[in-house]
Enzyme design. Structure first.
Site, PDB file in Angstrom:
ATOM      1  N   ALA A  73       0.817  -1.215   0.000  1.00  0.00           N
ATOM      2  CA  ALA A  73       0.000   0.000   0.000  1.00  0.00           C
ATOM      3  C   ALA A  73       0.852   1.266   0.000  1.00  0.00           C
ATOM      4  CB  ALA A  73      -0.939  -0.005   1.193  1.00  0.00           C
ATOM      5  N   GLN A 187      -7.050  -0.697   5.273  1.00  0.00           N
ATOM      6  CA  GLN A 187      -7.690  -1.329   6.436  1.00  0.00           C
ATOM      7  C   GLN A 187      -9.139  -1.715   6.152  1.00  0.00           C
ATOM      8  OE1 GLN A 187      -6.113  -2.240   9.173  1.00  0.00           O
ATOM      9  NE2 GLN A 187      -4.204  -1.102   8.949  1.00  0.00           N
ATOM     10  N   THR A 248       9.766  -6.669 -12.969  1.00  0.00           N
ATOM     11  CA  THR A 248       9.261  -8.040 -13.104  1.00  0.00           C
ATOM     12  C   THR A 248       8.263  -8.335 -11.987  1.00  0.00           C
ATOM     13  OG1 THR A 248      11.290  -8.771 -14.143  1.00  0.00           O
ATOM     14  CG2 THR A 248       9.947 -10.478 -13.110  1.00  0.00           C
ATOM     15  N   CYS A 334       7.285   5.318  18.314  1.00  0.00           N
ATOM     16  CA  CYS A 334       8.720   5.495  18.544  1.00  0.00           C
ATOM     17  C   CYS A 334       9.284   6.410  17.483  1.00  0.00           C
ATOM     18  CB  CYS A 334       9.430   4.167  18.433  1.00  0.00           C
ATOM     19  SG  CYS A 334       9.479   3.285  19.965  1.00  0.00           S
TER      20      CYS A 334
HETATM   21  C1  LIG Z   1      -3.920   2.746   6.221  1.00  0.00           C
HETATM   22  C2  LIG Z   1      -2.615   2.177   5.790  1.00  0.00           C
HETATM   23  N1  LIG Z   1      -2.016   2.630   4.685  1.00  0.00           N
HETATM   24  C3  LIG Z   1      -0.845   2.145   4.248  1.00  0.00           C
HETATM   25  C4  LIG Z   1      -0.169   1.163   4.942  1.00  0.00           C
HETATM   26  C5  LIG Z   1       1.132   0.656   4.422  1.00  0.00           C
HETATM   27  O1  LIG Z   1       0.967  -0.603   3.837  1.00  0.00           O
HETATM   28  P1  LIG Z   1       2.192  -1.491   3.342  1.00  0.00           P
HETATM   29  O2  LIG Z   1       2.778  -2.079   4.564  1.00  0.00           O
HETATM   30  O3  LIG Z   1       1.559  -2.529   2.462  1.00  0.00           O
HETATM   31  O4  LIG Z   1       3.120  -0.625   2.586  1.00  0.00           O
HETATM   32  C6  LIG Z   1      -0.731   0.668   6.116  1.00  0.00           C
HETATM   33  C7  LIG Z   1      -0.020  -0.339   6.923  1.00  0.00           C
HETATM   34  O5  LIG Z   1       0.386  -0.102   8.035  1.00  0.00           O
HETATM   35  C8  LIG Z   1      -1.991   1.178   6.548  1.00  0.00           C
HETATM   36  O6  LIG Z   1      -2.580   0.735   7.664  1.00  0.00           O
END
Ligand SMILES: Cc1ncc(COP(=O)(O)O)c(C=O)c1O
Length: 410
Positions: A73, A187, A248, A334
């Site tokens: 994501a 989410q 790829t 953190c």
């Molecule tokens: C709302 C949201 N966006 C993006 C991400 C990032 O996803 P990824 O770990 O697949 O890069 C997360 C994961 O923590 C997320 O909860």
């Protein structure tokens, strides 16, 4: 070693064994490069990728040609946000006034940071502020719209508090104004029904490892019709994924992603009801056994599997130490050397203390009622113990409003 109870499914999920099963042949038996167009090894892999495209598209009501494979994501968000801004920029790189973007202060960093970079590169960003319930409404977006708005990026559901934004309605505002609408649905997808047509979404990011698939693979939905959305590629190379994302393809990962999507599609309803009942049990029991317990974010517009709860009169780090049997997230992040209170909870208006003494508990496919019961016991014991040591809690019990106390230093 006895491992703690896993209640951090919003951070990542265990890969479903059925997904692993589907992936295995693609490491050692079917290993061709799907880009190899002139032999059977390539065709086999391409077939597998095409099937996964269908599975992914079907979960969100899209067409298979509208899926772009990514590494997760984070990459999907970067491609959607920077790719749109660069494609629809109103002025060339190096100038100001390149276009206006609308986002919100409680997005994931994978949206905040690309937007901040664009801000430095001459785009204007309006950072919407949610109400204390954590919701971004269509009205807030409408009010922020300008003549030069080129992109709205608002998450579907928040990863820390699970609140659900008004996505179909925000999409409708964007459609009316002719503005591209991206949503980080990491989410949301897989847990709740999604239909990019009915929900008016142009670009949608999600990730394999949040839906019981493998880590390191994600997808971006890119609308092809009414309107067709064009993106500037962020990765230059062989022109894979219709030029939008070279490299790829991660065939075993993509096969796993597809299988994970299909399982979510099939099992969503039953899973949602089960998790909702467990989440409610957590909230109801914890609130019944203790006072000064607050569930953060809107009471109803929430994901079924996630809750974020603040416990007054306990210190955040001590609380985490007291619940070592439960793997969950705290309201502290953190940063380099110190613990910072969560910017999401602060964004809702929580003070630093209460943000630190908050827990995010996120359930998943493999969570059991027994684990939920154990977590309720464990958290209650820890909080009650810490409060016994808290002079402030004593004052509170004597009816003294501690916010009115004037502290003296000698
Ligand atoms: C709302 C949201 N966006 C993006 C991400 C990032 O996803 P990824 O770990 O697949 O890069 C997360 C994961 O923590 C997320 O909860």
């Amino acid at each position: 070693m006895n491992r703690p109870i896993y209640m951090d499914n919003a951070a990542t999920t265990r890969t479903d064994p059925r997904v692993v099963e589907a992936m295995l042949p693609y490491f050692t038996e079917i290993y061709g490069n799907p880009g190899s167009r002139n032999h059977a090894y390539g065709w086999e892999s391409e077939g597998a990728v095409d099937k996964a495209r269908e599975q992914a598209a079907s979960l969100i009501g899209a067409g298979p040609k509208e899926i772009v494979w990514t590494s997760g994501a984070t990459e999907s968000n970067n491609l959607a946000i920077k790719g749109t801004a660069q494609m629809y920029a109103k002025a060339p790189a190096g100038s100001t006034g390149r276009g206006h973007i609308i986002s919100c202060i409680i997005e994931h960093k994978a949206v905040l940071d690309p937007c901040k970079r664009l801000e430095r590169e001459g785009f204007d960003v309006t950072w919407l502020q949610p109400g204390p319930d954590g919701i971004i409404t269509a009205e807030m977006v409408r009010e922020a719209m300008r003549d030069d708005t080129i992109l709205v990026t608002i998450m579907w559901a928040n990863n820390e508090i699970g609140t659900i934004n008004e996505i179909p309605e925000i999409g409708a505002v964007c459609r009316e104004k002719g503005v591209v609408f991206h949503t980080d649905a990491t989410q949301w997808v897989g847990k709740m029904p999604t239909d990019v047509q009915a929900d008016n979404v142009d670009l949608l990011s999600w990730s394999g490892h949040k839906i019981y698939g493998p880590k390191g693979v994600g997808a971006l939905y890119v609308r092809r019709r009414r309107p067709r959305v064009r993106l500037q590629a962020q990765m230059d190379g062989g022109g894979h994924e219709r030029g939008m994302r070279s490299g790829t393809l991660n065939v075993p990962g993509i096969v796993g992603f597809g299988a994970a999507c299909e399982l979510c599609d099939r099992e969503m309803e039953a899973e949602r009801d089960r998790l909702l009942a467990l989440r409610r049990k957590l909230e109801v029991e914890l609130s019944a056994r203790m006072d000064v317990v607050e569930v953060n974010g809107h009471a109803e517009r929430r994901l079924p599997n996630l809750t974020n709860i603040s416990f007054g009169f306990v210190e955040g780090e001590s609380l985490m130490m007291g619940i070592k049997d439960i793997a969950c997230s705290s309201g502290s992040a953190c940063t380099s050397a110190s613990l910072e209170p969560s910017y999401v909870l602060k964004g809702l208006g929580l003070g630093d203390e209460l943000a630190h003494s908050s827990l995010r508990l996120s359930l998943g496919r493999f969570s059991t009622e027994e684990e939920v019961d154990q977590a309720i016991e464990g958290i209650t014991t820890a909080v009650l113990h810490l409060r016994k040591l808290s002079p402030l809690y004593d004052l509170h019990n004597e009816g003294i409003d501690i916010t009115t106390i004037e502290w003296q230093s000698h």
